[in-house]
Write an enzyme that holds these catalytic residues in place. Structure first.
Site, PDB file in Angstrom:
ATOM      1  N   GLY A  14       0.815  -1.214   0.000  1.00  0.00           N
ATOM      2  CA  GLY A  14       0.000   0.000   0.000  1.00  0.00           C
ATOM      3  C   GLY A  14       0.844   1.259   0.000  1.00  0.00           C
ATOM      4  N   VAL A  16       1.185   3.672   2.233  1.00  0.00           N
ATOM      5  CA  VAL A  16       1.951   3.927   3.469  1.00  0.00           C
ATOM      6  C   VAL A  16       2.984   2.828   3.681  1.00  0.00           C
ATOM      7  CG1 VAL A  16       1.795   4.121   5.988  1.00  0.00           C
ATOM      8  CG2 VAL A  16       0.128   5.302   4.536  1.00  0.00           C
ATOM      9  N   SER A  42      -1.773 -10.113  -3.158  1.00  0.00           N
ATOM     10  CA  SER A  42      -0.389  -9.700  -3.447  1.00  0.00           C
ATOM     11  C   SER A  42       0.650 -10.747  -3.064  1.00  0.00           C
ATOM     12  CB  SER A  42      -0.051  -8.422  -2.676  1.00  0.00           C
ATOM     13  OG  SER A  42      -1.007  -7.451  -2.903  1.00  0.00           O
ATOM     14  N   CYS A 134      -3.368  11.370  10.355  1.00  0.00           N
ATOM     15  CA  CYS A 134      -2.411  12.219   9.618  1.00  0.00           C
ATOM     16  C   CYS A 134      -2.671  13.716   9.825  1.00  0.00           C
ATOM     17  CB  CYS A 134      -2.451  11.862   8.141  1.00  0.00           C
ATOM     18  SG  CYS A 134      -4.106  11.738   7.463  1.00  0.00           S
ATOM     19  N   GLN A 163      -7.381  18.097   2.410  1.00  0.00           N
ATOM     20  CA  GLN A 163      -6.670  16.823   2.468  1.00  0.00           C
ATOM     21  C   GLN A 163      -6.523  16.173   1.097  1.00  0.00           C
ATOM     22  OE1 GLN A 163      -8.684  15.955   6.779  1.00  0.00           O
ATOM     23  NE2 GLN A 163      -7.712  14.184   5.851  1.00  0.00           N
ATOM     24  N   HIS A 250      -1.231  17.160   2.931  1.00  0.00           N
ATOM     25  CA  HIS A 250      -2.415  17.850   3.451  1.00  0.00           C
ATOM     26  C   HIS A 250      -2.065  19.282   3.867  1.00  0.00           C
ATOM     27  CE1 HIS A 250      -4.228  14.019   3.398  1.00  0.00           C
ATOM     28  NE2 HIS A 250      -4.359  13.762   4.692  1.00  0.00           N
TER      29      HIS A 250
HETATM   30  P1  A2P Z   1      -3.160  -5.729  -1.205  1.00  0.00           P
HETATM   31  O1  A2P Z   1      -2.251  -4.931  -2.096  1.00  0.00           O
HETATM   32  O2  A2P Z   1      -2.852  -7.200  -1.242  1.00  0.00           O
HETATM   33  O3  A2P Z   1      -4.602  -5.414  -1.383  1.00  0.00           O
HETATM   34  P2  A2P Z   1      -3.656   1.389   0.413  1.00  0.00           P
HETATM   35  O4  A2P Z   1      -3.836   2.084   1.732  1.00  0.00           O
HETATM   36  O5  A2P Z   1      -2.655   2.047  -0.466  1.00  0.00           O
HETATM   37  O6  A2P Z   1      -4.970   1.120  -0.259  1.00  0.00           O
HETATM   38  O7  A2P Z   1      -3.041  -0.063   0.764  1.00  0.00           O
HETATM   39  C1  A2P Z   1      -3.689  -0.983   1.617  1.00  0.00           C
HETATM   40  C2  A2P Z   1      -2.716  -2.094   2.000  1.00  0.00           C
HETATM   41  O8  A2P Z   1      -3.381  -2.987   2.883  1.00  0.00           O
HETATM   42  C3  A2P Z   1      -2.264  -2.959   0.823  1.00  0.00           C
HETATM   43  O9  A2P Z   1      -0.949  -3.401   1.045  1.00  0.00           O
HETATM   44  C4  A2P Z   1      -3.235  -4.125   0.886  1.00  0.00           C
HETATM   45  O10 A2P Z   1      -2.765  -5.302   0.310  1.00  0.00           O
HETATM   46  C5  A2P Z   1      -3.338  -4.315   2.367  1.00  0.00           C
HETATM   47  N1  A2P Z   1      -4.548  -5.041   2.732  1.00  0.00           N
HETATM   48  C6  A2P Z   1      -5.832  -4.706   2.469  1.00  0.00           C
HETATM   49  N2  A2P Z   1      -6.683  -5.633   2.975  1.00  0.00           N
HETATM   50  C7  A2P Z   1      -5.908  -6.577   3.575  1.00  0.00           C
HETATM   51  C8  A2P Z   1      -6.163  -7.792   4.290  1.00  0.00           C
HETATM   52  N3  A2P Z   1      -7.411  -8.231   4.499  1.00  0.00           N
HETATM   53  N4  A2P Z   1      -5.122  -8.504   4.767  1.00  0.00           N
HETATM   54  C9  A2P Z   1      -3.861  -8.053   4.571  1.00  0.00           C
HETATM   55  N5  A2P Z   1      -3.540  -6.917   3.915  1.00  0.00           N
HETATM   56  C10 A2P Z   1      -4.551  -6.204   3.415  1.00  0.00           C
END
Ligand code: A2P
Length: 347
Positions: A14, A16, A42, A134, A163, A250
């Site tokens: 993601g 962050v 992923s 944030c 923001q 922001h």
């Molecule tokens: P993934 O890339 O596999 O969806 P952002 O804030 O940029 O949207 O990123 C969200 C982050 O949280 C990504 O790395 C995403 O992985 C991860 N994520 C979202 N849902 C889950 C989950 N249920 N279990 C683990 N990681 C998650």
């Protein structure tokens, strides 16, 4: 050789999560093993860290077992932290959580290291340290030097935020870019919106997060409650949080009301702000010098400008604060917490 720390990042793919790896690299954090975690979507992807490739693994209840993780950064949303943080703690890690899930729990510290590093000690109660919202982080970094300058005599803060879409993660940034492309292709009216309640390109949306019964939004109430928990203060805060079509960083307009017996001295305020760690004053209106998102992006600094006394009241100050929400408001603050935590552990 000095001690190295094994680090897991939940939400590694993601906005962050990726930035946490960047900040760890830049700050020469003493990392040992690296464990990038994300959803099943992923799993198998790779991330690069200090010239090495690491495979992203799926976050599961058992993934922390036997991995000897010291520090687990969580940045994958509140429900993920709610469910999985305890497994990281049970496996012996300290969790530094970027979501709002644990922030207001009394036995969980909520920390901005420049302001309340002493609260980190409380981590032993639950194994968790919460990273604030944030918008709150950059606001308290501007408030704290003024609060100290005038002996804690801040009565009220009124804040309006501007923001960036990065606050909604990668999907928020992609949605703005896509809508801008659709605008130039004359098909903006067909463009979809999922990350935001409305079209964000060429628009501003005066709602961030869920409505609350008192007419504010959840994001606005985070700013109210978190500010006083971090500063151990009792300031009346009123926030209006607005999403704007800016990719990253922001901005906030603050009106700070001190007690009636305070007559604000702008020069002293400027000095106090400029001497505070990780805060920089950028304030030459005649030369059109003030903080803007394009200035703050990719930095670890909270910029303050447009510092001026109220026209009608001696005890009121106005200012403008800008910071990179992905870094100062999330990744950098989390890594700074980890650095302070290490110092405590080393004592
Ligand atoms: P993934 O890339 O596999 O969806 P952002 O804030 O940029 O949207 O990123 C969200 C982050 O949280 C990504 O790395 C995403 O992985 C991860 N994520 C979202 N849902 C889950 C989950 N249920 N279990 C683990 N990681 C998650």
């Amino acid at each position: 050789m000095s001690r190295r720390y094994n680090v897991a990042v939940v939400g590694a793919t993601g906005a962050v999560g990726e930035e946490i790896f960047r900040v760890l690299e830049e700050s020469e954090f003493p990392t040992g093993e690296i464990l990038p975690l994300a959803s099943a979507r992923s799993a198998g992807a790779t991330i690069e860290y200090r010239g090495r490739e690491f495979r992203v693994e799926e976050l599961t209840q058992s993934v922390f077992e036997g991995r000897d993780i010291d520090i687990a950064f969580f940045s994958a949303g509140g429900s993920v932290s709610a469910h999985y943080a305890k497994y990281a703690v049970e496996a012996g890690a300290v969790v530094i959580d970027n979501t709002s899930h644990f922030r207001m729990e009394p036995d969980i510290p909520l920390v901005v290291p420049e302001i309340n590093p002493q609260d980190i000690e409380l981590w032993r109660e639950s194994g968790i340290i919460a990273n604030p919202n944030c918008s709150t982080i950059q606001m308290v970094l501007a408030l704290k030097p003024l609060y100290d300058l005038y002996g804690g005599k801040i009565r009220r803060v009124d804040v309006s935020t501007y923001q960036a879409v990065s606050g909604a993660g990668k999907s928020g940034m992609e949605e703005l870019v896509k809508q801008m492309q659709d605008f130039f292709a004359f098909r903006l009216d067909e463009s979809e919106h999922r990350a935001f309640m409305h079209q964000i390109a060429l628009n501003v949306i005066p709602q961030i997060d869920k409505p609350q019964p008192n007419g504010y939004t959840k994001e606005e109430m985070k700013m109210v409650n978190e500010t006083n928990k971090i500063m151990h203060s009792d300031i009346a805060v009123s926030a209006t949080c607005v999403r704007v079509p800016v990719l990253r960083s922001h901005s906030e307009a603050l009106t700070i009301t001190f007690d009636d017996d305070i007559s604000v001295d702008v020069e002293k305020c400027r000095l106090a702000l400029s001497e505070f760690p990780d805060v920089e004053v950028m304030d030459e209106l005649e030369k059109a010098i003030y903080p803007m998102p394009i200035v703050a992006t990719d930095t670890d600094t909270t910029f303050v400008g447009r510092i001026r006394k109220d026209i009608f009241a001696d005890n009121i100050l106005h200012l403008w604060v800008v910071a990179d929400q992905v870094r100062v408001g999330a990744a950098t603050n989390a890594v700074r917490i980890a650095q302070r935590w290490i110092e405590l552990e080393d004592l």
